[in-house]
Each structure stands twice: as C-alpha cells, then as structure tokens.
Design a protein around this motif. Structure first.
Motif, mmCIF file in Angstrom:
data_model
loop_
_atom_site.group_PDB
_atom_site.id
_atom_site.type_symbol
_atom_site.label_atom_id
_atom_site.label_comp_id
_atom_site.label_asym_id
_atom_site.label_seq_id
_atom_site.Cartn_x
_atom_site.Cartn_y
_atom_site.Cartn_z
ATOM 1 N N ARG A 62 0.714 -1.213 -0.048
ATOM 2 C CA ARG A 62 0.053 0.001 -0.148
ATOM 3 C C ARG A 62 0.934 1.266 -0.035
ATOM 4 O O ARG A 62 1.776 1.345 0.584
ATOM 5 N N ILE B 274 -8.206 -1.898 -2.856
ATOM 6 C CA ILE B 274 -7.855 -2.786 -3.600
ATOM 7 C C ILE B 274 -7.101 -3.627 -2.890
ATOM 8 O O ILE B 274 -7.458 -5.072 -3.577
ATOM 9 N N CYS C 260 1.338 6.315 -5.263
ATOM 10 C CA CYS C 260 1.935 5.010 -5.326
ATOM 11 C C CYS C 260 3.373 5.172 -6.143
ATOM 12 O O CYS C 260 4.217 4.547 -5.861
ATOM 13 N N ILE D 105 -5.243 -1.465 -11.207
ATOM 14 C CA ILE D 105 -4.883 -1.674 -9.646
ATOM 15 C C ILE D 105 -4.945 -0.200 -8.992
ATOM 16 O O ILE D 105 -4.384 -0.016 -8.001
ATOM 17 N N GLY D 106 -5.450 0.800 -9.808
ATOM 18 C CA GLY D 106 -5.774 2.058 -9.359
ATOM 19 C C GLY D 106 -6.955 2.106 -8.297
ATOM 20 O O GLY D 106 -7.715 1.200 -8.126
ATOM 21 N N GLU D 107 -7.085 3.230 -7.478
ATOM 22 C CA GLU D 107 -7.842 3.140 -6.533
ATOM 23 C C GLU D 107 -9.233 3.152 -7.059
ATOM 24 O O GLU D 107 -9.584 3.172 -8.116
ATOM 25 N N ALA E 45 -9.225 -5.543 -10.529
ATOM 26 C CA ALA E 45 -8.165 -5.804 -9.644
ATOM 27 C C ALA E 45 -7.689 -7.384 -9.669
ATOM 28 O O ALA E 45 -6.585 -7.373 -10.111
ATOM 29 N N SER F 80 -0.366 -0.331 -4.638
ATOM 30 C CA SER F 80 -1.847 -0.079 -4.806
ATOM 31 C C SER F 80 -2.465 0.667 -3.745
ATOM 32 O O SER F 80 -1.658 1.171 -2.911
ATOM 33 N N HIS F 81 -3.517 0.365 -3.217
ATOM 34 C CA HIS F 81 -4.300 1.156 -2.417
ATOM 35 C C HIS F 81 -5.142 0.270 -1.369
ATOM 36 O O HIS F 81 -5.418 -0.800 -1.757
ATOM 37 N N MET G 127 3.289 -5.313 -6.584
ATOM 38 C CA MET G 127 2.420 -4.308 -7.101
ATOM 39 C C MET G 127 2.149 -3.076 -5.794
ATOM 40 O O MET G 127 2.179 -3.697 -4.770
ATOM 41 N N THR H 83 2.388 -0.612 -10.787
ATOM 42 C CA THR H 83 1.844 0.298 -10.118
ATOM 43 C C THR H 83 0.578 0.917 -10.456
ATOM 44 O O THR H 83 0.377 1.087 -11.665
ATOM 45 N N SER H 84 -0.041 1.478 -9.423
ATOM 46 C CA SER H 84 -1.165 2.158 -9.734
ATOM 47 C C SER H 84 -0.619 3.551 -10.570
ATOM 48 O O SER H 84 0.299 3.897 -10.036
#
Length: 227
Positions: A8, A157, A60, A81-83, A128, A153-154, A151, A54-55
């Motif tokens: 995260r 996710i 990120c 994999i973005g928010e 995701a 991400s958020h 990865m 990455t997002s």
C-alpha cells in the motif's frame, strides 16, 4: 505460480487531512509517507523482485521510487489496480461522509455499494483480480513459476485482493486492515492462493489502543472501506 507482494502506498497528504482521495490529482506522500517509502528498499532487500507494477496515482509512484532507484527497475503502470473510483465522494472529508446512508452500506454490505458518478465495489474487486491473474501468467511466462513480483496499490484494492485470495465474500473484506506502506504477500499455486503476509509494517504502534472509538471518521484516508 508467482508470489505477489502488495504494497500500500505510504501515508499521503489526504490521509493526514482525513480526505477520501480516490483519483483526485496531486495527492502526494506526506513527510512520514516519504520516510516510509525510503525504508522500503531495506525492508525488501532480501527479496528478488522480477517485475514491479503500480497504480497510476502519484502517491503510489512516489512510494515506489526509492525501491526502483535501488534496484535499477522500472515500473509498469496498470490502471486496474488504481484506487476505487469514488465519484462524487472523491476529495470529501471522511467525517462528513460518515452520515451518508451509503456509508452504512459500504461498511456492512459493500457488494451492494456503488458510488455516485463512480463505480461499484464489485467492479473494483473484479478489475483488480483480473489484473493480478493476467500479471501472474505474464510473470510466470517471463520469469518462471517461483518468481516474485510487486504491485503498489491502495487500501480498498489490496483488501479486496486478500478477500479474493482467501475465498471471502466481498461483504467480509471490511474485516481486513492494511496500514500505509504495509506489505501483504500472496503466493499463488495451481489450485489455491496462500496468504503469507498481511499488512506487515514491522511497526506495532498501530496496536496501541486508540483514544477515540474507531470508525470511518476516525480513520484518515484508508479508503471508503477503511476500518
């Protein structure tokens, strides 16, 4: 099949301001988040990383930069994999959102939650999980079945991916917690995934009892599904 390390992003300016950032542009790491990012290469020093994904969001990318510089790697950007797209909720204070009727649905029945002018939490999890499965195949093809990839991400996710790996219904994903710059690892196999790390920061300060009761307004920027 490969092992996936989910990181995260570090603590952001939205986290400290108590905002639901979503895809709001210009949300950067704060001072603590930058320190968390700087420590990430050391925390992962013994782990060979075949690929980094990455997002597209700034917080990120800033989290990953010290690791990329230390390893001489480049990151692939994947919007899946973005928010979560929080729509009209993006940029609003969590303290204000707690009284919205939808927030109760988000907390208790997230599989039924869809954000105004945004996306549903089901759609968020689906995109995701599809991204992870495609990257699993790609990493195994290019680097072998024992490869490790990362990865960034958020919170929502990562929690949804943990629920997917454990075979949990999305309605149970609110029971999962991942702190800023925490490391979660899932080892995928032909028959089932194994959760081998969850929300590991190496810091136990978050276990200290809080002065105020926990709730959506007591958590800063952990996503709409924050514990």
């Amino acid at each position: 099949m490969p092992t996936l390390i989910l990181v995260r992003h570090g603590r952001s300016t939205a986290n400290t301001a108590g905002l639901l950032a979503g895809w709001t542009p210009g949300v950067a790491l704060d001072e603590r988040g930058a320190a968390q990012a700087a420590a990430l290469p050391g925390r992962l020093a013994e782990v060979p990383i075949a690929e980094v994904v990455t997002s597209p969001l700034q917080r990120c990318q800033e989290t990953l930069q010290p690791l990329l510089d230390a390893r001489g790697l480049r990151a692939h950007t994947d919007e899946r994999i973005g928010e979560c797209h929080y729509g009209d909720w993006s940029g609003r204070k969590l303290a204000e959102l707690k009284d919205e009727p939808l927030m109760e649905v988000v907390q208790a029945h997230p599989s039924a939650a869809a954000f105004p002018a945004g996306e549903s939490m089901r759609a968020m999890q689906t995109r995701a999980a599809e991204a992870v499965r495609e990257w699993n195949a790609r990493v195994e093809r290019d680097h072998g079945a024992d490869a490790v990839y990362l990865m960034c991400s958020h919170g929502d996710i990562i929690k949804s991916l943990v629920a997917d790996a454990l075979g949990l219904h999305l309605d149970l994903f609110q029971r999962i917690s991942v702190e800023p710059c925490s490391i979660t690892a899932i080892r995928y196999t032909r028959l089932r995934p194994f959760l081998v790390r969850l929300g590991d920061t190496g810091d136990f300060a978050s276990l200290v009892p809080r002065a105020e009761p926990a709730g959506p307004d007591a958590t800063v920027g952990g996503g709409a599904g924050a514990p």
